[in-house]
Design a protein around this motif. Structure first.
Motif, PDB file in Angstrom:
ATOM      1  N   VAL A 230      22.566  71.356  35.919  1.00 21.48           N
ATOM      2  CA  VAL A 230      22.757  71.822  37.284  1.00 21.48           C
ATOM      3  C   VAL A 230      22.255  70.738  38.250  1.00 21.48           C
ATOM      4  CG1 VAL A 230      21.741  73.448  38.924  1.00 21.48           C
ATOM      5  CG2 VAL A 230      22.664  74.276  36.771  1.00 21.48           C
ATOM      6  N   ILE A 231      23.058  70.465  39.255  1.00 25.34           N
ATOM      7  CA  ILE A 231      22.704  69.466  40.275  1.00 25.34           C
ATOM      8  C   ILE A 231      22.413  70.213  41.571  1.00 25.34           C
ATOM      9  CG2 ILE A 231      23.576  67.494  41.617  1.00 25.34           C
ATOM     10  CD1 ILE A 231      25.500  66.948  39.188  1.00 25.34           C
ATOM     11  N   ALA A 232      21.237  70.028  42.132  1.00 25.06           N
ATOM     12  CA  ALA A 232      20.916  70.663  43.421  1.00 25.06           C
ATOM     13  C   ALA A 232      21.371  69.736  44.539  1.00 25.06           C
ATOM     14  CB  ALA A 232      19.416  70.915  43.520  1.00 25.06           C
ATOM     15  N   ASN A 233      22.137  70.276  45.473  1.00 16.50           N
ATOM     16  CA  ASN A 233      22.642  69.501  46.613  1.00 16.50           C
ATOM     17  C   ASN A 233      21.799  69.867  47.831  1.00 16.50           C
ATOM     18  OD1 ASN A 233      24.461  69.441  49.150  1.00 16.50           O
ATOM     19  ND2 ASN A 233      25.657  68.224  47.711  1.00 16.50           N
ATOM     20  N   ILE A 234      21.228  68.857  48.497  1.00 14.45           N
ATOM     21  CA  ILE A 234      20.325  69.167  49.619  1.00 14.45           C
ATOM     22  C   ILE A 234      20.809  68.564  50.933  1.00 14.45           C
ATOM     23  CG2 ILE A 234      18.280  69.543  48.178  1.00 14.45           C
ATOM     24  CD1 ILE A 234      17.308  66.727  48.999  1.00 14.45           C
ATOM     25  N   ALA A 235      20.436  69.256  52.008  1.00 12.24           N
ATOM     26  CA  ALA A 235      20.815  68.825  53.352  1.00 12.24           C
ATOM     27  C   ALA A 235      19.633  69.079  54.281  1.00 12.24           C
ATOM     28  CB  ALA A 235      22.024  69.625  53.822  1.00 12.24           C
ATOM     29  N   GLY A 236      19.512  68.249  55.307  1.00  9.28           N
ATOM     30  CA  GLY A 236      18.412  68.441  56.246  1.00  9.28           C
ATOM     31  C   GLY A 236      18.743  67.850  57.601  1.00  9.28           C
ATOM     32  N   GLU A 237      17.891  68.162  58.565  1.00  5.18           N
ATOM     33  CA  GLU A 237      18.099  67.641  59.924  1.00  5.18           C
ATOM     34  C   GLU A 237      17.159  66.489  60.219  1.00  5.18           C
ATOM     35  OE1 GLU A 237      17.733  71.066  62.432  1.00  5.18           O
ATOM     36  OE2 GLU A 237      19.761  71.744  61.967  1.00  5.18           O
TER      37      GLU A 237
END
Ligand SMILES: Cc1cc2nc3c(=O)[nH]c(=O)nc-3n(C[C@H](O)[C@H](O)[C@H](O)COP(=O)(O)O)c2cc1C
Length: 306
Positions: free
Chosen positions: A99-106
């Motif tokens: 499983v690959i966790a995809n992350i996003a942020g500001e």
């Protein structure tokens, strides 16, 4: 589907049964397709993009079909990392594939905080950083647009995350090769590309933009030739393994990306049309290897480059 050693790979530490990855945002947290699809058909599953805090996403309508494509403006709707840790993490083992966790942020800090949390989550095999997010500190322009910012962001995540680190590139950056090199200098292990292309549709009856967000990201076969070109360019610019994506729906499509230089491929939009797409593409790759009398698909990586 039974494992075929001719398709197995170790992608910078991600041990995959085959080179197919469910693309982030098109496969939820891996469970939505369980009634129909065996998740072990995939080499790995990339989870929906996650942020520190829950996000409600953009106002509807959020999807529009276009010729050979899909325009989406989901706006990174997700339940946040705490919910993931409590409710999703304990179930991830059921999937039976990495499983690959995809992350996003500001902000850089948000990405770093998420990556530090995921460093302690053994159920996650790799982290993918989505750099096509507005950088609030820099007036909302995307992180991915500026190579210096990308290097800084990737470096910050690299310092706290020890597993395979994937940086997901977008063509929003005028010079994708320069951004790819910056991600490599920052410490990425793998690059994935491409993210969706910005577009819009206007409803001529209401005379208003069709999507609630006005613009959205174009995916599907409509973007495939652009994505193949991007993989070709980036493969010539860095020495990292690449995950190619953009409109892949068949083994022939996947082969184009592999021949351009991708070590693995991801499939997003096609899942909405053909839920069994991973299995079908694997079978097609096997047939191709049989016809060509080849021992392992990796012999094809970058083969079109001469
Ligand atoms: C509905 C939808 C949601 C998406 N959400 C994400 C996301 O959360 N994070 C991300 O990095 N990419 C996201 N993407 C982009 C896909 O992972 C992929 O890069 C893109 O759609 C191109 O591949 P495709 O043509 O096979 O769909 C999303 C795409 C779609 C269609």
């Amino acid at each position: 589907m039974e494992t075929d050693p001719r398709l197995a790979l170790d992608l910078a530490g991600i041990k995959m049964r085959n080179p197919l990855i469910a693309a982030s945002g098109c496969y939820g947290f891996g469970f939505d397709y369980l009634p129909w699809v065996d998740p072990r058909d995939w080499g790995a599953i990339a989870l929906k993009g996650m942020t520190l805090k829950p996000r409600a996403g953009n106002p509807p309508p959020r999807l529009a079909e276009t010729p050979s494509g899909l325009l989406n403006a989901i706006g990174l709707q997700n339940p946040g990392i705490d919910y993931f840790l409590e409710a999703i993490r304990p179930r991830l083992g059921e999937l039976g594939c990495p499983v690959i966790a995809n992350i996003a942020g500001e902000s850089v800090e948000e990405y770093r905080e998420l990556a530090a949390i995921l460093d302690r989550v053994a159920e996650v095999s790799a982290v993918e950083i989505n750099i096509s997010c507005p950088n609030v500190r820099r007036g909302g322009i995307s992180f991915g647009q500026d190579p210096a910012t990308v290097e800084k962001l990737v470096g910050a995540v690299r310092r706290v995350y020890r597993g395979p680190l994937i940086v997901k590139l977008s063509l929003e950056a005028g010079d994708i090769a320069a951004v790819a090199r910056a991600a490599e200098s920052g410490g990425a292990d793998i690059l994935s590309l491409i993210n969706t292309l910005k577009g819009m549709v206007i409803d001529v009856h209401s005379r208003r933009p069709l999507l609630g967000n006005i613009t959205g990201g174009l995916s599907g076969p409509a973007i495939r030739p652009v994505a193949v070109r991007a993989v070709w360019e980036v493969a010539g610019a860095v020495s990292l393994p690449l995950i190619g994506m953009g409109g892949i729906a068949s083994a022939e499509d996947a082969l184009q990306f592999i021949l351009a230089g991708a070590a693995a491929v991801a499939v997003g939009t096609a899942n909405f049309v053909h839920p069994h797409v991973a299995r079908e593409i694997c079978r097609g790759l096997q047939r191709y290897l049989d016809e060509q009398g080849m021992g392992h698909y990796s012999e094809l990586i970058g083969a079109a480059r001469g």
